[in-house]
Design an enzyme around this catalytic site. Structure first.
Site, PDB file in Angstrom:
ATOM      1  N   GLU A   1       9.644 -75.501  92.396  1.00  0.00           N
ATOM      2  CA  GLU A   1      10.724 -76.224  91.737  1.00  0.00           C
ATOM      3  C   GLU A   1      11.004 -75.712  90.332  1.00  0.00           C
ATOM      4  O   GLU A   1      12.160 -75.581  89.922  1.00  0.00           O
ATOM      5  CB  GLU A   1      10.400 -77.722  91.675  1.00  0.00           C
ATOM      6  CG  GLU A   1      10.268 -78.405  93.024  1.00  0.00           C
ATOM      7  CD  GLU A   1       8.840 -78.409  93.530  1.00  0.00           C
ATOM      8  OE1 GLU A   1       8.041 -77.579  93.038  1.00  0.00           O
ATOM      9  OE2 GLU A   1       8.524 -79.221  94.417  1.00  0.00           O
TER      10      GLU A   1
ATOM     11  N   ARG B   1      12.648 -78.548 109.956  1.00  0.00           N
ATOM     12  CA  ARG B   1      13.602 -77.476 109.693  1.00  0.00           C
ATOM     13  C   ARG B   1      13.996 -76.740 110.970  1.00  0.00           C
ATOM     14  O   ARG B   1      15.139 -76.301 111.118  1.00  0.00           O
ATOM     15  CB  ARG B   1      12.999 -76.492 108.691  1.00  0.00           C
ATOM     16  CG  ARG B   1      13.962 -75.392 108.240  1.00  0.00           C
ATOM     17  CD  ARG B   1      13.234 -74.417 107.338  1.00  0.00           C
ATOM     18  NE  ARG B   1      12.747 -75.061 106.137  1.00  0.00           N
ATOM     19  CZ  ARG B   1      13.452 -75.173 105.004  1.00  0.00           C
ATOM     20  NH1 ARG B   1      14.676 -74.688 104.946  1.00  0.00           N
ATOM     21  NH2 ARG B   1      12.928 -75.769 103.951  1.00  0.00           N
TER      22      ARG B   1
ATOM     23  N   ALA C   1       0.294 -84.936  97.661  1.00  0.00           N
ATOM     24  CA  ALA C   1       0.548 -85.513  98.984  1.00  0.00           C
ATOM     25  C   ALA C   1      -0.728 -85.886  99.730  1.00  0.00           C
ATOM     26  O   ALA C   1      -0.923 -87.033 100.138  1.00  0.00           O
ATOM     27  CB  ALA C   1       1.391 -84.542  99.810  1.00  0.00           C
TER      28      ALA C   1
ATOM     29  N   LYS D   1       7.780 -81.930  83.592  1.00  0.00           N
ATOM     30  CA  LYS D   1       6.370 -81.635  83.892  1.00  0.00           C
ATOM     31  C   LYS D   1       6.241 -80.321  84.639  1.00  0.00           C
ATOM     32  O   LYS D   1       5.308 -79.547  84.412  1.00  0.00           O
ATOM     33  CB  LYS D   1       5.733 -82.804  84.634  1.00  0.00           C
ATOM     34  CG  LYS D   1       6.164 -83.018  86.064  1.00  0.00           C
ATOM     35  CD  LYS D   1       5.243 -82.342  87.070  1.00  0.00           C
ATOM     36  CE  LYS D   1       5.720 -82.575  88.498  1.00  0.00           C
ATOM     37  NZ  LYS D   1       4.870 -81.892  89.482  1.00  0.00           N
TER      38      LYS D   1
ATOM     39  N   ASN E   1       3.449 -74.660  90.867  1.00  0.00           N
ATOM     40  CA  ASN E   1       4.068 -74.324  89.584  1.00  0.00           C
ATOM     41  C   ASN E   1       3.078 -73.610  88.659  1.00  0.00           C
ATOM     42  O   ASN E   1       3.456 -72.706  87.916  1.00  0.00           O
ATOM     43  CB  ASN E   1       4.592 -75.607  88.923  1.00  0.00           C
ATOM     44  CG  ASN E   1       5.768 -76.196  89.687  1.00  0.00           C
ATOM     45  OD1 ASN E   1       6.834 -75.603  89.762  1.00  0.00           O
ATOM     46  ND2 ASN E   1       5.564 -77.365  90.261  1.00  0.00           N
TER      47      ASN E   1
ATOM     48  N   GLY F   1       6.109 -89.505  89.931  1.00  0.00           N
ATOM     49  CA  GLY F   1       4.788 -89.948  89.514  1.00  0.00           C
ATOM     50  C   GLY F   1       3.685 -89.006  89.960  1.00  0.00           C
ATOM     51  O   GLY F   1       3.904 -88.097  90.762  1.00  0.00           O
TER      52      GLY F   1
ATOM     53  N   LYS G   1      12.224 -82.885  93.286  1.00  0.00           N
ATOM     54  CA  LYS G   1      11.948 -82.768  91.850  1.00  0.00           C
ATOM     55  C   LYS G   1      12.585 -81.491  91.347  1.00  0.00           C
ATOM     56  O   LYS G   1      12.207 -80.400  91.766  1.00  0.00           O
ATOM     57  CB  LYS G   1      10.442 -82.767  91.585  1.00  0.00           C
ATOM     58  CG  LYS G   1       9.785 -84.129  91.764  1.00  0.00           C
ATOM     59  CD  LYS G   1       8.332 -84.099  91.367  1.00  0.00           C
ATOM     60  CE  LYS G   1       7.704 -85.486  91.520  1.00  0.00           C
ATOM     61  NZ  LYS G   1       6.274 -85.491  91.159  1.00  0.00           N
TER      62      LYS G   1
END
Length: 539
Positions: free
Chosen positions: A484, A239, A345, A395, A459, A341, A313
């Site tokens: 996300e 970035r 990481a 999910k 999340n 899936g 995602k």
């Protein structure tokens, strides 16, 4: 070879090839007019020996798998046309001696170093037989590429396709009495790139050699490491220049992926310095909300021959577009794929992971799947891109709902919230054409479980903060990462409303994210008994 059968067959086939396949022959001036010659070519179809045979005005003998000689009539015809058998997978000394005898009398031999037909994608790896033959005979080797014969046959029907052949300049090597395995492989490794050069000149798909990863977060860094482990040269686009400098200096992404050293093949740089035109694979590993800015900056630089892998995602604002669809509309790459899936990481690099690769391009799926498998991943390919990307959305939304409900009302409400949200988005996916089993597989249920049990799930933590009354706009700064689900849930709610699907759990979760309902009121609504319609009174 039976000269009568051979020349009769050629008299019929060559005009047919020119008319039906619009045969184009390039580089014939590179083929020696007389003397022995070894032709090394890629192999796509049963037609390859016949179309390559038109490159010169004398017969070419060629190697064919021994299974084709089981039938006597077929064996006689193949022999008459110049074929001789090889026992694939074994060091077939009879084949080598036959080829040497043909070359010793001044004739030509065609050999397919791949050892079998390779249909989708670029040519496969070459075996050392052609190197051994070149060394032990001292005969020049002409690299040949044929393109367009891959799908000429549909059952018994031969379809019209444009077929092109290109021959390169002959290669010569010093003669040795008995070539070692290592020396034969080394010579093969000199011959095969020349075949690949002809292939790519004809417009064939190049193999994955160079990859660019845009986004140096946890998954971007992990994929850069994985591709390097698979033998690719990787540029990791950061970035900021400060982040790139830190990665070049420390060779570890301490913020997003601590404890995982960057291989030498990974070159961190500022994203603005990426030269995407030279890469075969471009991976977009940024949050879905950042895709518009990234593609505006880099989309036009992605070459047509490259494949694009989207790891985002979520949904792209403001319309809630699927990430791969958004990318496909803005790049001229040959294909766009999505990766999903259960794959945290750091754990994926340390212990492996099962991932889902979604693309409608079977050749790209095979090629990229092979690279990921070489890096230690178990890859499951699917053509259900819509289902896979919406399963990733589902999910994240389900985990957000479960965490918010658990913090406010306990496990029963948490399970109800997650199950209802997941089911409602599954209904949306099926309405849009997704496969019924996608949500039950790795991209859906598998990824859901991995996110629930993973330490530090963003999340899940975001759901807990929502239950505490923290506004959605303050969650990402508090966690130091993009979340996300917080970005995606309102977009999912809008899609469900537009599709006119009943989705009270997801709509309620969106209201919670947007601050239009209190956590206690939302959790009470999750398990509130549904109202049954009253029966009409009898007259």
């Amino acid at each position: 070879m039976n000269p009568i059968v051979y020349w009769l067959a050629r008299a019929v086939l060559q005009p047919f090839f020119h008319l039906y396949f619009r045969l184009s022959r390039i580089g014939r001036e590179h083929i020696p007019v007389d003397g022995p010659v070894i032709f090394a070519a890629n192999h796509r179809s049963f037609l390859d020996p016949f179309v390559i045979g038109t490159m010169m005005r004398r017969p070419i003998y060629y190697v064919a798998k021994k299974e084709l000689f089981a039938n006597r009539v077929q064996a006689w015809l193949l022999n008459a046309l110049g074929a001789f058998p090889v026992d694939r997978g074994n060091a077939d000394q009879d084949m080598v001696e036959t080829a040497k005898a043909i070359l010793a009398r001044g004739d030509c031999v065609l050999i397919f170093p791949e050892g079998t037909r390779v249909r989708p994608g670029p040519p496969g790896p070459a075996k050392r037989g052609v190197g051994r033959l070149a060394l032990e005979t001292g005969v020049p080797v002409v690299p040949v590429a044929v393109i367009g014969t891959t799908d000429v046959r549909r059952g018994w029907r031969v379809c019209p396709r444009k077929v092109r052949i290109r021959a390169g300049r002959p290669l010569t090597f010093p003669r040795v009495e008995s070539a070692s395995r290592e020396l034969a492989q080394a010579v093969t490794d000199r011959i095969w790139p020349c075949v690949m050069l002809q292939w790519e000149w004809l417009g064939g798909i190049s193999p994955l050699r160079r990859a660019a990863v845009v986004g140096a977060g946890a998954w971007g860094t992990a994929l850069a490491v994985a591709f390097a482990r698979a033998g690719l040269d990787v540029e990791l686009g950061c970035r900021s220049r400060e982040q790139a400098e830190a990665l070049r200096r420390e060779r570890v992404n301490m913020r997003y992926l601590p404890g995982v050293p960057l291989p030498e093949r990974v070159r961190p740089c500022h994203a603005a310095e990426l030269e995407l035109a030279v890469h075969d694979l471009v991976c977009l590993a940024v949050p879905a909300r950042d895709l518009p800015a990234v593609l505006a900056a880099h989309g036009s630089e992605i070459p047509q021959r490259a494949g694009v892998l989207v790891v985002s995602k979520g949904l792209v604002p403001p319309l809630g577009t699927l990430p791969s669809a958004y990318a496909a509309e803005r790049v001229h790459a040959r294909t766009v794929a999505a990766l999903a899936g259960p794959s945290h990481a750091a754990d994926a690099l340390a212990s492996g992971a099962s991932v889902v690769l979604a693309t409608t391009d079977d050749a790209f799926a095979q090629e990229l799947g092979h690279a990921l498998a070489s890096a230690g991943f178990d890859v499951q390919a699917t053509r259900d891109v819509t289902g896979v990307e919406l399963a990733g959305c589902a999910k994240n939304a389900a985990v957000l709902a479960a965490a918010a409900a658990a913090a406010a009302a306990g496990p029963n409400v948490a399970g109800a919230a997650a199950g209802k949200v997941f089911s409602e988005i599954d209904g949306l996916a099926r309405r849009l054409g997704a496969a019924p089993d996608t949500f039950a597989g790795l991209a859906g249920a598998g990824d859901l479980v991995a996110t629930v049990v993973a330490d530090g799930s963003r999340n899940r933590r975001a759901g807990e903060l929502l239950a505490q009354g923290v506004p959605a706009a303050e969650i990402a700064p508090a966690l130091g990462h993009a979340v996300e689900a917080v970005d995606t849930v309102p977009l999912l709610a809008a899609l469900l409303r537009d599709a006119q699907l009943p989705a009270p759990a997801t709509l309620g979760l969106a209201a919670l994210v947007e601050g239009r309902v209190e956590p206690d009121r939302w959790t009470a609504a999750v398990t509130q008994p549904a109202r049954r319609p009253r029966k009409a009174r009898a007259a």
